[in-house]
Structures are given as C-alpha cells and as structure tokens.
Design an enzyme around this catalytic site. Structure first.
Site, PDB file in Angstrom:
ATOM      1  N   ASN A 211     -41.348 120.529  23.522  1.00  0.00           N
ATOM      2  CA  ASN A 211     -40.673 120.693  22.229  1.00  0.00           C
ATOM      3  C   ASN A 211     -40.094 122.100  22.127  1.00  0.00           C
ATOM      4  OD1 ASN A 211     -42.688 122.518  20.926  1.00  0.00           O
ATOM      5  ND2 ASN A 211     -43.997 120.746  21.346  1.00  0.00           N
ATOM      6  N   PRO A 306     -55.729 114.872  23.001  1.00  0.00           N
ATOM      7  CA  PRO A 306     -56.741 115.254  22.001  1.00  0.00           C
ATOM      8  C   PRO A 306     -56.086 116.062  20.890  1.00  0.00           C
ATOM      9  CG  PRO A 306     -56.991 116.525  24.036  1.00  0.00           C
ATOM     10  CD  PRO A 306     -55.953 115.477  24.311  1.00  0.00           C
ATOM     11  N   VAL A 309     -57.037 120.966  17.012  1.00  0.00           N
ATOM     12  CA  VAL A 309     -57.514 121.583  15.769  1.00  0.00           C
ATOM     13  C   VAL A 309     -58.548 120.695  15.078  1.00  0.00           C
ATOM     14  CG1 VAL A 309     -55.701 120.775  14.175  1.00  0.00           C
ATOM     15  CG2 VAL A 309     -56.750 122.989  13.813  1.00  0.00           C
ATOM     16  N   LYS A 338     -52.540 116.278   6.036  1.00  0.00           N
ATOM     17  CA  LYS A 338     -53.004 116.815   7.318  1.00  0.00           C
ATOM     18  C   LYS A 338     -54.266 117.652   7.135  1.00  0.00           C
ATOM     19  CE  LYS A 338     -49.433 116.847   9.855  1.00  0.00           C
ATOM     20  NZ  LYS A 338     -48.150 117.203  10.409  1.00  0.00           N
TER      21      LYS A 338
HETATM   22  O1  C5P Z   1     -50.446 116.441  13.385  1.00  0.00           O
HETATM   23  P1  C5P Z   1     -49.560 117.630  13.585  1.00  0.00           P
HETATM   24  O2  C5P Z   1     -49.185 117.826  15.006  1.00  0.00           O
HETATM   25  O3  C5P Z   1     -48.375 117.712  12.704  1.00  0.00           O
HETATM   26  O4  C5P Z   1     -50.517 118.843  13.126  1.00  0.00           O
HETATM   27  C1  C5P Z   1     -50.157 120.144  13.288  1.00  0.00           C
HETATM   28  C2  C5P Z   1     -51.388 120.996  13.462  1.00  0.00           C
HETATM   29  O5  C5P Z   1     -52.295 120.383  14.359  1.00  0.00           O
HETATM   30  C3  C5P Z   1     -51.047 122.324  14.094  1.00  0.00           C
HETATM   31  O6  C5P Z   1     -51.959 123.272  13.606  1.00  0.00           O
HETATM   32  C4  C5P Z   1     -51.244 122.043  15.568  1.00  0.00           C
HETATM   33  O7  C5P Z   1     -51.528 123.247  16.270  1.00  0.00           O
HETATM   34  C5  C5P Z   1     -52.425 121.117  15.558  1.00  0.00           C
HETATM   35  N1  C5P Z   1     -52.467 120.127  16.663  1.00  0.00           N
HETATM   36  C6  C5P Z   1     -53.445 120.241  17.627  1.00  0.00           C
HETATM   37  N2  C5P Z   1     -53.524 119.307  18.634  1.00  0.00           N
HETATM   38  C7  C5P Z   1     -52.670 118.289  18.690  1.00  0.00           C
HETATM   39  C8  C5P Z   1     -51.663 118.172  17.723  1.00  0.00           C
HETATM   40  C9  C5P Z   1     -51.581 119.109  16.721  1.00  0.00           C
HETATM   41  O8  C5P Z   1     -54.229 121.183  17.590  1.00  0.00           O
HETATM   42  N3  C5P Z   1     -52.766 117.398  19.671  1.00  0.00           N
END
Ligand code: C5P
Length: 397
Positions: A211, A306, A309, A338
């Site tokens: 990304n 996984p 966070v 979230k």
């Molecule tokens: O679910 P989403 O990706 O939008 O959530 C964003 C938050 O979750 C961010 O803090 C991102 O660093 C964390 N995240 C994570 N592992 C993932 C996906 C997102 O730690 N696989």
C-alpha cells in the site's frame, strides 16, 4: 541497575585539575546506567590522567587534538559536537570556564562547546580561593545566563590543604544530576513500541501486494517519543526514510514478520503505537518462481494476516494501546467501531484518499478518540502532530 541514560550519548570533557583522577570512575558510572561516552581531554588534563585510562574505561578512542588529521578523518570535531546529547565537562577548571565564557575556540574542547547544539554541563573543580574570586563568580553567572548547567562545586578538604568550596562533586552525585537533566520529558523512563510503514506480501520472488504508506507518521512519532524521554523501539516495514537516531529500529517486510517482531519486543512496554498500514491479507501460496503471463486472467487466493494491534490489546499484561484508523469514508463511526472491536485505548482517525493529508504527504490532520473523549487536530506537519499526540498520550497515562 536502572538504565536511566540508555541511548544517551555523552561527550565528557576532562580539563587539567587534580579531580581529573575521578573522571575515569565517572565514565564507568555513566556507562553503568546505559550512556555511551566519548572523552575529550585538554593538554593539561593529560598531566593528571592518561588518555589510555580514559580510552579503556570509555571503550572509545580519546579525542585530544583539534588538528589531528587521523582523528578528524575518523570522527571530525563538528561530527563529534553533533553526536553528543550532552557535553559534560568534569572537572572544569577556572581557566576552562573563563575560556568557555569568552567564547574561545583555541582547543578541541572549547571548539566543541561552541559548535554543539547539545546541552552543556560543567562541574567546577578548583582551589577555594579561585572559586570565590569575583572573576570566577562573574564567569559562573555568565554560564547560568547562557543556560549552561553548573553542577557543584562541593565544599570540604582540598588537595592543596585548604578547606572550602571547590571540590568536584562525586561521580555518583554527578550521574544523578545528569539523569535529572534528561528526565524532564513527558515520557521519561517509558518504553514505547511503534510500528510504521506498509508491509509487503509477496506473490512470487519479485512481486508483492502493498500500500501507499510512507512511514512518515510512525517515524515522526518515534522521534517525538524519543525526544520526550522514552526508550523507543520502531518496527518498520519497507520505507525510504532515514533511521531516527537513538531509536532501536527493526526492519521487517511482511505482516507476519512484523507480528513476530512486535511480540518479541512487547514485554515491559508501556505504550504501543500501531501506526503501520499492515496488509490485511497475504497470498495463500507464494510462487517459488516468477509467475508467467500465460493466462488471460490470474486468480490469487489471499488469506487473513494476524491483526497485530488486536493481538497486543488481548495480552494479559497489555500496554496502553493506540491504533490508527485511516478511512476514506464515515471517519468517526468507523474509527469508533475499530476502537471497540480491537479493544484499543485510543484511536487516531484520519481521512485518507485526499491529495494533501494522510498516507504519503508531509502533513496530516486527525481526530483522536478515547473512551470518554475526543480531540481534533487541524492540518499540520506530521512532526508537529507527532509531538501533540505524544503530549496527549502522556496526559492519559
Ligand atoms: O482494521 P484497520 O486496518 O483499518 O485498523 C487499523 C489499525 O490496526 C492500525 O493501527 C493498524 O496498525 C492496525 N492493524 C494491525 N494489524 C493488521 C491490520 C491493522 O496492527 N493486520
């Protein structure tokens, strides 16, 4: 022993007074609490203690000559001045203090003091009559005005037989005072773990899914947390940014690598900032050879990565967890969901998909949500926003 000076780089200046024999012990004690020490000696200091001794205790070559071409080639005087987080001159003679106040640059140590952006501390050591002399007292006043810290001197018996003020503070006392100078930050003594940048999910040996995250926000937060006194570890996906100084940086590529690195580092962390744009999916099968364009369409099956966070937030001994929510629509509703689903303590919501803020830009705007409140941050540089976020997080701990 508590590593109160972990990652701190101290340039110890030694000038020519009898207290110089204690400077070796001072180096040892600074290193015991985590500091890296480099020693600069004046010519007169070498009459009292040898460079070899100081090299042995500091673990680094001693610097003593402004015009030594070999030393300059290894680490030039300006580089040395920039390297230091603090220049500590102990012992500082009356002569050195006078030259410092006069803005002289007639040896390596005074030159470094002029050039350095770091905080300067002097620990005076001299005969009590020299200390009390109004010329010296005027010079010490001038140092106070120039925000140079003056530690000591102590009172007591002097090497010359006099009794009075002029003894250098003991090394243990000096180390405590040095720690206090650094401990003014809002996150002093806290351990902070940050993820930053994108991850790459390989399809074959040369292609990947990723990304547009630049890593700028996570790196700015690492610098801001470090400047606020925290011990910072940064787990970084592939980015084109210089590594922040005084931050332990671990490079990773995929989400699974990032997950492993985070779990390895999370113990004893006080704060976890999940800034990385982690890929939600990885390729179920990674081709061992480059995929050939043989068919008109290509189906790549993906499987879930996984949620790093969320896994951290599930830990029994969990740190204060801050997530980031980059959204293209329904910013606040999605961010709140979230926060609840992932059990975050705080979420930083920002709009992406706009030209001038968010993913790859230098600026950002955000709304920060926590259980009982929220705060808006209008568009500003990522560095400034990072400092504001650090301040907000510190106020919640
Ligand atoms: O679910 P989403 O990706 O939008 O959530 C964003 C938050 O979750 C961010 O803090 C991102 O660093 C964390 N995240 C994570 N592992 C993932 C996906 C997102 O730690 N696989």
């Amino acid at each position: 022993m508590e590593q109160r000076l972990l990652n701190k780089q101290i340039l110890l200046g030694v000038t020519g007074g009898i207290a110089a024999y204690k400077s070796a012990d001072l180096v040892r004690r600074l290193r015991e609490v985590g500091a890296e020490v480099r020693v600069v000696m004046t010519e007169k200091a070498k009459e009292f203690i040898t460079p070899l001794t100081m090299q042995a205790v500091s673990g680094n070559p001693v610097h003593d000559d402004l015009f030594d071409v070999h030393a300059e080639a290894a680490m030039g005087h300006i580089e040395l001045a920039r390297w230091a987080d603090m220049v500590l001159v102990a012992p500082a003679t009356a002569d050195f203090i006078a030259r410092l106040v006069g803005g002289e640059a007639n040896d390596l140590l005074t030159t470094l003091c002029l050039a350095t952006p770091a905080v300067i501390v002097v620990a005076p050591a001299m005969n009590q009559g020299m200390w009390k002399n109004t010329l010296t007292q005027d010079n010490v006043q001038a140092l106070h005005q120039k925000k140079v810290h003056v530690f000591g001197p102590a009172e007591g018996n002097q090497a010359c037989g006099d009794v009075g003020p002029g003894r250098m503070l003991e090394p243990t006392e000096l180390v405590t005072r040095v720690c206090d100078v650094f401990a003014t930050g809002r996150l002093a003594g806290r351990r902070v773990l940050i993820t930053a940048g994108p991850t790459r999910e390989m399809m074959d040996p040369v292609r990947y899914i990723s990304n547009a995250s630049s890593g700028k926000m996570g790196y700015a937060l690492a610098v801001a947390a470090q400047e606020a006194g925290a011990v910072v570890t940064l787990v970084s996906g592939p980015v084109h940014l210089a590594k922040p100084s005084h931050v332990k940086t671990i490079d990773v590529v995929s989400a699974e690598d990032m997950f492993a690195a985070v779990m390895h580092e999370i113990e004893n962390c006080d704060i976890f900032l999940s800034v990385a744009a982690v890929a939600d999916y990885r390729c179920k099968k990674v081709a061992t050879q480059k995929i050939k364009k043989e068919s008109e369409t290509l189906l790549v099956e993906l499987e879930r990565n996984p949620d790093i966070v969320a896994e951290v937030a599930k830990l029994k001994k969990k740190p204060y967890v801050i997530g980031f929510a980059a959204e293209t629509e329904n910013l606040l509703v999605n961010a709140k969901t979230k926060m609840q689903q992932k059990k975050l303590d705080m979420v930083v919501a920002n709009q992406v998909g706009q030209a001038d803020v968010g993913f790859d830009s230098d600026d950002n705007a955000a709304t920060v949500l926590w259980d009982v409140g929220q705060k808006e941050f209008a568009r500003m540089s990522k560095q400034k926003l990072a400092r504001e976020l650090v301040e907000l997080i510190a106020s919640k701990l």
